[in-house]
Write a protein that holds these residues in place. Structure first.
Motif, PDB file in Angstrom:
ATOM      1  N   UNK A  25      -1.179  16.388  13.052  1.00  0.00           N
ATOM      2  CA  UNK A  25      -2.422  16.106  13.791  1.00  0.00           C
ATOM      3  C   UNK A  25      -3.045  16.006  12.574  1.00  0.00           C
ATOM      4  N   UNK A  26      -3.935  15.993  11.978  1.00  0.00           N
ATOM      5  CA  UNK A  26      -4.626  15.354  11.066  1.00  0.00           C
ATOM      6  C   UNK A  26      -4.276  13.490  10.881  1.00  0.00           C
ATOM      7  N   UNK A  27      -2.639  13.506  10.756  1.00  0.00           N
ATOM      8  CA  UNK A  27      -1.613  12.742  10.476  1.00  0.00           C
ATOM      9  C   UNK A  27      -2.423  12.002  11.532  1.00  0.00           C
ATOM     10  N   UNK A  28      -1.468  11.936  12.111  1.00  0.00           N
ATOM     11  CA  UNK A  28      -1.977  10.938  13.834  1.00  0.00           C
ATOM     12  C   UNK A  28      -3.375  10.959  14.235  1.00  0.00           C
ATOM     13  N   UNK A  29      -4.321  11.653  14.164  1.00  0.00           N
ATOM     14  CA  UNK A  29      -5.773  11.218  14.435  1.00  0.00           C
ATOM     15  C   UNK A  29      -6.220  10.256  12.906  1.00  0.00           C
ATOM     16  N   UNK A  30      -5.995  10.366  11.981  1.00  0.00           N
ATOM     17  CA  UNK A  30      -5.651   9.120  10.613  1.00  0.00           C
ATOM     18  C   UNK A  30      -5.285   8.127  11.140  1.00  0.00           C
ATOM     19  N   UNK A  31      -4.236   7.904  11.740  1.00  0.00           N
ATOM     20  CA  UNK A  31      -3.038   6.638  12.255  1.00  0.00           C
ATOM     21  C   UNK A  31      -3.827   5.626  12.924  1.00  0.00           C
ATOM     22  N   UNK A  69       3.940   2.783   7.902  1.00  0.00           N
ATOM     23  CA  UNK A  69       5.132   3.218   7.677  1.00  0.00           C
ATOM     24  C   UNK A  69       4.585   4.005   6.074  1.00  0.00           C
ATOM     25  N   UNK A  70       4.272   3.761   6.078  1.00  0.00           N
ATOM     26  CA  UNK A  70       3.579   4.173   4.444  1.00  0.00           C
ATOM     27  C   UNK A  70       3.414   5.887   4.857  1.00  0.00           C
ATOM     28  N   UNK A  71       2.663   5.869   5.808  1.00  0.00           N
ATOM     29  CA  UNK A  71       1.869   6.952   6.348  1.00  0.00           C
ATOM     30  C   UNK A  71       3.289   7.795   6.821  1.00  0.00           C
ATOM     31  N   UNK A  72       4.112   7.549   7.643  1.00  0.00           N
ATOM     32  CA  UNK A  72       5.598   8.424   8.107  1.00  0.00           C
ATOM     33  C   UNK A  72       5.842   9.021   6.844  1.00  0.00           C
ATOM     34  N   UNK A  73       6.602   8.525   5.782  1.00  0.00           N
ATOM     35  CA  UNK A  73       6.803   8.129   4.423  1.00  0.00           C
ATOM     36  C   UNK A  73       6.874   9.814   3.736  1.00  0.00           C
ATOM     37  N   UNK A  74       5.156   9.259   3.735  1.00  0.00           N
ATOM     38  CA  UNK A  74       4.759  10.872   2.781  1.00  0.00           C
ATOM     39  C   UNK A  74       4.512  11.716   3.669  1.00  0.00           C
ATOM     40  N   UNK A  75       4.274  11.980   4.976  1.00  0.00           N
ATOM     41  CA  UNK A  75       4.441  13.005   5.994  1.00  0.00           C
ATOM     42  C   UNK A  75       6.258  13.542   5.524  1.00  0.00           C
ATOM     43  N   UNK A 103      -5.066  10.459   4.330  1.00  0.00           N
ATOM     44  CA  UNK A 103      -6.345   9.601   5.133  1.00  0.00           C
ATOM     45  C   UNK A 103      -7.098   9.282   3.889  1.00  0.00           C
ATOM     46  N   UNK A 104      -6.627   9.145   2.465  1.00  0.00           N
ATOM     47  CA  UNK A 104      -6.739   7.691   1.715  1.00  0.00           C
ATOM     48  C   UNK A 104      -5.823   6.707   2.138  1.00  0.00           C
TER      49      UNK A 104
END
Length: 141
Positions: A25-31, A69-75, A103-104
């Motif tokens: 959820x937090x990742x989606x919010x930041x995206x 893409x980087x955010x998805x990779x991290x997740x 978030x960074x």
């Protein structure tokens, strides 16, 4: 003489499902925030040094798909590493690092993109120095 080895606990990651859902959820919010914060536009007209007609431009900054893409990779990497972890301390550390990265990465990308967009010279854009996430249109003055 054989030594008994303790089998790793099964489904240790199952206890962390609420934290994983929170991470998602937090990742989606930041995206979403990244998508909103990296929308900008600028326009104006330049007088050419040669004394010809004015050149007017419109530049639009948009989000870079590479950041998502980087955010998805991290997740995905965080989930796979947490699934292989053998202690709760490892899982907690992995999820904490992933939460920080989620978030960074978009915050850094949006700040760098906005700063570049606000400080870049339109004259350099006329010579083709436009990055991939900026739409640049030239119209006669």
């Amino acid at each position: 003489m054989t030594t008994a080895t303790a089998a790793p606990p099964t489904n240790l990651i199952g206890a962390y499902v609420p934290e994983i859902i929170s991470l998602a959820k937090r990742g989606l919010l930041w995206a979403v925030l990244y998508g909103v914060l990296t929308l900008a536009s600028s326009g104006g007209c330049l007088d050419p040094a040669s004394g010809g007609d004015q050149i007017c431009y419109t530049a639009t900054l948009r989000p870079s798909p590479l950041t998502w893409l980087v955010m998805a990779f991290v997740f995905v990497v965080a989930l796979s590493r947490a699934a292989k972890a053998t202690t709760t301390a490892q899982i907690t550390r992995i999820l904490r690092i992933a939460a920080t990265a989620l978030w960074v990465v978009p915050l850094l990308a949006s700040v760098l993109g906005a700063m570049w967009f606000m400080t870049a010279s339109p004259e350099s854009w006329l010579d083709g120095g436009v990055p991939a996430n900026v739409d640049f249109r030239i119209t006669p003055g």
